[in-house]
Design an enzyme around this catalytic site. Structure first.
Site, mmCIF file in Angstrom:
data_model
loop_
_atom_site.group_PDB
_atom_site.id
_atom_site.type_symbol
_atom_site.label_atom_id
_atom_site.label_comp_id
_atom_site.label_asym_id
_atom_site.label_seq_id
_atom_site.Cartn_x
_atom_site.Cartn_y
_atom_site.Cartn_z
ATOM 1 N N ASN A 245 -7.196 2.758 -5.386
ATOM 2 C CA ASN A 245 -5.781 2.532 -5.703
ATOM 3 C C ASN A 245 -5.669 2.450 -7.219
ATOM 4 O O ASN A 245 -6.043 1.444 -7.823
ATOM 5 C CB ASN A 245 -5.335 1.205 -5.040
ATOM 6 C CG ASN A 245 -3.910 0.836 -5.416
ATOM 7 O OD1 ASN A 245 -3.208 1.608 -6.062
ATOM 8 N ND2 ASN A 245 -3.496 -0.359 -5.012
ATOM 9 N N LYS B 207 -3.065 2.336 -9.023
ATOM 10 C CA LYS B 207 -1.903 1.537 -9.464
ATOM 11 C C LYS B 207 -1.165 2.246 -10.613
ATOM 12 O O LYS B 207 -1.158 3.467 -10.670
ATOM 13 C CB LYS B 207 -2.342 0.122 -9.833
ATOM 14 C CG LYS B 207 -3.115 -0.555 -8.700
ATOM 15 C CD LYS B 207 -3.334 -2.015 -8.929
ATOM 16 C CE LYS B 207 -4.180 -2.574 -7.798
ATOM 17 N NZ LYS B 207 -4.382 -4.006 -7.905
ATOM 18 N N HIS C 98 0.967 -3.113 0.265
ATOM 19 C CA HIS C 98 0.064 -3.764 -0.695
ATOM 20 C C HIS C 98 0.685 -5.106 -1.104
ATOM 21 O O HIS C 98 1.901 -5.219 -1.234
ATOM 22 C CB HIS C 98 -0.143 -2.866 -1.914
ATOM 23 C CG HIS C 98 -1.244 -3.348 -2.798
ATOM 24 N ND1 HIS C 98 -1.062 -4.363 -3.710
ATOM 25 C CD2 HIS C 98 -2.552 -2.984 -2.884
ATOM 26 C CE1 HIS C 98 -2.222 -4.588 -4.325
ATOM 27 N NE2 HIS C 98 -3.132 -3.774 -3.840
ATOM 28 N N GLU D 56 0.961 -6.476 -3.845
ATOM 29 C CA GLU D 56 1.829 -6.401 -5.034
ATOM 30 C C GLU D 56 3.221 -5.935 -4.649
ATOM 31 O O GLU D 56 4.221 -6.363 -5.231
ATOM 32 C CB GLU D 56 1.198 -5.473 -6.086
ATOM 33 C CG GLU D 56 0.001 -6.141 -6.747
ATOM 34 C CD GLU D 56 -1.060 -5.194 -7.261
ATOM 35 O OE1 GLU D 56 -0.806 -3.986 -7.387
ATOM 36 O OE2 GLU D 56 -2.182 -5.684 -7.533
ATOM 37 N N GLU E 192 -6.859 -7.379 2.747
ATOM 38 C CA GLU E 192 -6.953 -7.699 1.329
ATOM 39 C C GLU E 192 -6.496 -9.133 1.102
ATOM 40 O O GLU E 192 -5.284 -9.382 0.942
ATOM 41 C CB GLU E 192 -6.066 -6.752 0.518
ATOM 42 C CG GLU E 192 -6.476 -5.299 0.601
ATOM 43 C CD GLU E 192 -6.128 -4.566 -0.677
ATOM 44 O OE1 GLU E 192 -7.046 -4.011 -1.283
ATOM 45 O OE2 GLU E 192 -4.963 -4.586 -1.082
ATOM 46 N N GLY F 251 -7.938 -8.386 -7.825
ATOM 47 C CA GLY F 251 -7.860 -8.362 -9.288
ATOM 48 C C GLY F 251 -8.274 -9.676 -9.933
ATOM 49 O O GLY F 251 -8.045 -9.889 -11.117
ATOM 50 N N SER G 99 -11.606 -7.174 -5.281
ATOM 51 C CA SER G 99 -12.719 -7.263 -6.238
ATOM 52 C C SER G 99 -14.021 -6.671 -5.715
ATOM 53 O O SER G 99 -15.107 -7.226 -5.950
ATOM 54 C CB SER G 99 -12.915 -8.720 -6.699
ATOM 55 O OG SER G 99 -11.740 -9.187 -7.327
#
Ligand code: PEP
Length: 251
Positions: free
Chosen positions: A9, A11, A94, A96, A166, A172, A211
């Site tokens: 991904n 991003k 996702h 985010e 996730e 991250g 991660s």
């Protein structure tokens, strides 16, 4: 036997040139068998990346797709548009998108259904926050996110998608779920699927994201219910991403 899948991904990163270079590096080094490799660039970079991976084993994916096919939906991209540029996968839900852009469980589920309706495969992301984990709500949160998808797309949806677990606290942050922690959740997700569709339970790929790096990938992918990974930061360097792909190919 499930073929592992590793998706990068990218991003909101890169330029036309750097996306081309990264894609070319991944295409050149991607394992030819044992793993499915996917790259998910910014929508605008998809044509560049499609040209760079053409003729290789690397598949293309989008980072999101609208629940609608066309119309007055400013800034959105539809699944059929992504398909026209060669995408086979789309990341949906996702964290985010959920936390920064307010996509609800129902919104993500509707987007996932639209991806399937267009003949593509959603990589449907689910995961709990640190607070939810600490208050032992992990499984309830995942069930709620999956229930929404089932409600929108039907009991047979898991024969048509990839599930990406996730944990939000691991994305991250440099904090990875331990292989044991991740395996326990993946097993619970597979049990949930088994309750609806026994065939899909053994075939659906449940990938881990949070991660993942070259030095922890092999141990995570060695777990019986972890079928690859969704990779953020480490997908931006071809060498690191390829090391992760190789770890999955050796599963
Ligand atoms: C992600 O954003 O999906 C992700 C897993 O990111 P990272 O690998 O950087 O934690």
């Amino acid at each position: 036997m499930r073929t592992p899948i590793v998706a990068g991904n990218w991003k909101l990163n890169g330029s036309r040139q750097s996306a081309r270079d990264l894609a070319a590096g991944v295409a050149t080094g991607a394992p030819k068998s044992g793993v499915e490799v996917v790259v998910c660039p910014v929508s605008l970079h998809i044509p560049e990346v499609a040209a760079a991976v053409e003729g290789s084993v690397v598949a293309l994916g989008g980072q999101n797709a609208c629940e609608n096919e066309s119309g007055a939906f400013t800034a959105e991209v539809s699944s059929s548009m992504l398909a026209e540029f060669g995408c086979r996968y789309v990341i949906i839900g996702h964290s985010e998108r959920r936390s920064l852009y307010g996509e609800s469980d129902a919104d993500c589920a509707a987007r996932g259904k639209a991806v399937i309706d267009a003949g593509l495969t959603p990589m449907f992301c689910i995961g709990e926050t640190l607070e939810q984990r600490e208050s032992e709500e992990t499984i309830a949160v995942l069930h709620r996110q999956l229930n929404a998808l089932v409600e929108a797309a039907g009991d047979d949806v898991f024969g048509k998608c990839v599930i990406a677990y996730e944990p939000v606290w691991a994305i991250g942050t440099g904090k990875t779920a331990s292989p044991g922690q991740a395996q326990a959740v993946h097993e619970a997700i597979r049990q949930y699927v088994a309750g609806l569709d026994g065939t899909a339970a053994s075939s659906v790929r449940i990938i881990y994201g949070g991660s993942v790096k070259p030095d922890n990938a092999a141990e995570l992918f060695a777990q019986p219910d972890i079928d690859g990974g969704l990779i953020g930061g480490a997908a931006l360097k071809a060498e690191d991403f390829l090391a992760i792909c190789n770890a999955a190919a050796e599963k």
